[in-house]
Scaffold this motif. Structure first.
Motif, PDB file in Angstrom:
ATOM      1  N   ARG A  36       0.955  -1.141  -0.042  1.00 38.37           N
ATOM      2  CA  ARG A  36      -0.055   0.031   0.115  1.00 38.37           C
ATOM      3  C   ARG A  36       0.918   1.091  -0.024  1.00 38.37           C
ATOM      4  NH1 ARG A  36      -3.941  -0.983   4.864  1.00 38.37           N
ATOM      5  NH2 ARG A  36      -2.202  -2.041   5.469  1.00 38.37           N
TER       6      ARG A  36
ATOM      7  N   ASN B 262      -6.518  -3.446   0.839  1.00 41.11           N
ATOM      8  CA  ASN B 262      -6.243  -4.772   0.364  1.00 41.11           C
ATOM      9  C   ASN B 262      -6.879  -5.898   1.054  1.00 41.11           C
ATOM     10  OD1 ASN B 262      -5.397  -6.774  -0.975  1.00 41.11           O
ATOM     11  ND2 ASN B 262      -3.229  -6.546  -0.612  1.00 41.11           N
TER      12      ASN B 262
ATOM     13  N   ASN C 190      -9.738  -4.634  -3.775  1.00 42.89           N
ATOM     14  CA  ASN C 190      -8.249  -3.718  -3.989  1.00 42.89           C
ATOM     15  C   ASN C 190      -8.553  -2.371  -4.436  1.00 42.89           C
ATOM     16  OD1 ASN C 190      -6.500  -5.882  -2.990  1.00 42.89           O
ATOM     17  ND2 ASN C 190      -6.699  -6.672  -5.038  1.00 42.89           N
TER      18      ASN C 190
ATOM     19  N   PHE D 119      -0.660   1.486  -4.903  1.00 39.47           N
ATOM     20  CA  PHE D 119       0.123   0.158  -4.616  1.00 39.47           C
ATOM     21  C   PHE D 119       1.369   0.469  -5.238  1.00 39.47           C
ATOM     22  CE2 PHE D 119      -4.095  -1.030  -3.725  1.00 39.47           C
ATOM     23  CZ  PHE D 119      -4.050  -1.967  -2.426  1.00 39.47           C
TER      24      PHE D 119
ATOM     25  N   TRP E  32      -5.379   0.901  -8.159  1.00 44.37           N
ATOM     26  CA  TRP E  32      -6.435  -0.113  -8.134  1.00 44.37           C
ATOM     27  C   TRP E  32      -7.905   0.212  -7.683  1.00 44.37           C
ATOM     28  CZ3 TRP E  32      -5.492  -5.891  -8.879  1.00 44.37           C
ATOM     29  CH2 TRP E  32      -4.137  -6.193  -9.135  1.00 44.37           C
TER      30      TRP E  32
END
Length: 118
Positions: A52, A58, A64, A68, A77
């Motif tokens: 992260r 997550n 998600n 990231f 994401w």
């Protein structure tokens, strides 16, 4: 889920529902000129997103969402259903890739390819 909107020069990504609280509440704006590739890719959306970076959530197999880092790349994401995921490759932008869940992956890919001349 992500909502995509294109202008003549930019792509705007807005998260919907509770994902705004866990990933990004402001829209993400990317120049269309930064897009180098677009594809529907459920397998990429099933992969481990990485560590992260900033505000991110997550929950493996659930969702998600957020920023990231993995293998030197910075990715954004927003995926709960990998079968609805698209991957947008970027160059010269804040992120290297956007992995997003959309309503209709084929339509989103076709529209982005037409707008960005990929």
């Amino acid at each position: 889920m992500a909502e995509l909107a294109c202008t003549d020069t930019h792509l705007t990504v807005r998260l919907t529902g509770a994902r705004r609280a866990f990933g990004r509440w402001r829209p993400l704006v990317v120049p269309l000129a930064a897009i180098t590739a677009v594809r529907a890719d459920p397998e990429a959306a099933r992969a481990f997103p990485g560590l992260r970076w900033g505000k991110a959530t997550n929950l493996p197999g659930v969702v998600n969402t957020g920023s990231f880092r993995r293998g030197g790349s910075r990715d954004f994401w927003d995926v709960a259903k990998p079968e609805h995921a698209i991957v947008i490759e970027l160059e010269g932008a804040r992120y290297d890739r956007l992995i997003l869940e959309v309503d209709d992956p084929e339509r989103a890919v076709a529209e982005l390819r037409a707008r960005s001349a990929v």
